[in-house]
Design a protein around this motif. Structure first.
Motif, short mmCIF file in Angstrom:
data_model
loop_
_atom_site.label_atom_id
_atom_site.label_comp_id
_atom_site.label_asym_id
_atom_site.label_seq_id
_atom_site.Cartn_x
_atom_site.Cartn_y
_atom_site.Cartn_z
N VAL A 16 3.03 17.31 24.33
CA VAL A 16 3.65 16.57 25.41
C VAL A 16 4.25 15.29 24.85
O VAL A 16 3.57 14.45 24.32
N ARG A 21 9.67 14.39 28.99
CA ARG A 21 8.97 14.92 30.15
C ARG A 21 9.06 13.95 31.33
O ARG A 21 9.13 12.75 31.15
N SER A 23 7.72 13.63 35.77
CA SER A 23 6.96 14.23 36.86
C SER A 23 7.70 13.96 38.16
O SER A 23 8.42 12.98 38.30
N THR A 30 2.55 17.71 37.63
CA THR A 30 3.38 18.66 36.91
C THR A 30 4.37 17.92 36.03
O THR A 30 5.07 17.03 36.50
N LEU A 32 7.75 18.13 33.77
CA LEU A 32 8.96 18.95 33.65
C LEU A 32 9.86 18.38 32.57
O LEU A 32 9.75 17.22 32.18
N ARG A 33 10.78 19.23 32.09
CA ARG A 33 11.76 18.80 31.09
C ARG A 33 13.15 19.05 31.66
O ARG A 33 13.36 20.00 32.41
N ASP A 66 10.37 27.43 35.79
CA ASP A 66 9.15 27.18 35.02
C ASP A 66 8.97 25.68 34.80
O ASP A 66 8.82 24.94 35.74
N GLU A 67 8.98 25.22 33.54
CA GLU A 67 8.79 23.80 33.26
C GLU A 67 10.12 23.08 33.02
O GLU A 67 10.15 21.93 32.62
N TRP A 68 11.24 23.74 33.28
CA TRP A 68 12.56 23.19 33.03
C TRP A 68 13.34 22.95 34.31
O TRP A 68 13.25 23.72 35.26
#
Length: 97
Positions: A16, A21, A23, A30, A32-33, A66-68
């Motif tokens: 991380v 990143r 939030s 969470t 995110l990027r 997802d995380e993007w």
């Protein structure tokens, strides 16, 4: 003499990094990027460095996967009330001639 690892190359562990990143206000747990890339193969190459937005609230347009947040554009940034401001925000206001 260095030994080369055998087998398929290993992907780096998910470290991380705060510069990449963020939030959401609605879900602060969470991370995110952001990326300007539109295809999954472009996500990491076109990742947006968020270091200059540190401790600011930003407004982003993009699509969540997802995380993007891909196809991302930062459309606004604000310093919270009472927050520290940078040198560009302390500049004297322009006067009309």
């Amino acid at each position: 003499m260095l030994e080369q690892p055998s087998g398929p190359p290993q992907k780096e562990s998910a470290k991380v990094d705060g510069a990449y990143r963020l939030s959401l206000l609605k879900d602060p747990d969470t991370l995110l990027r952001l990326t300007r890339g539109r295809r999954e193969t472009e996500f990491e190459k076109q990742q947006i460095n968020l270091r200059k937005y540190y401790e600011k609230t930003i407004s982003v347009n993009g699509t969540l996967q997802d995380e993007w947040i891909f196809g991302a554009d930062i459309v606004g940034q604000w310093t919270p009330p009472g927050g520290q401001t940078g040198p560009n925000m302390n500049a004297p206001k322009q006067t009309r001639p």
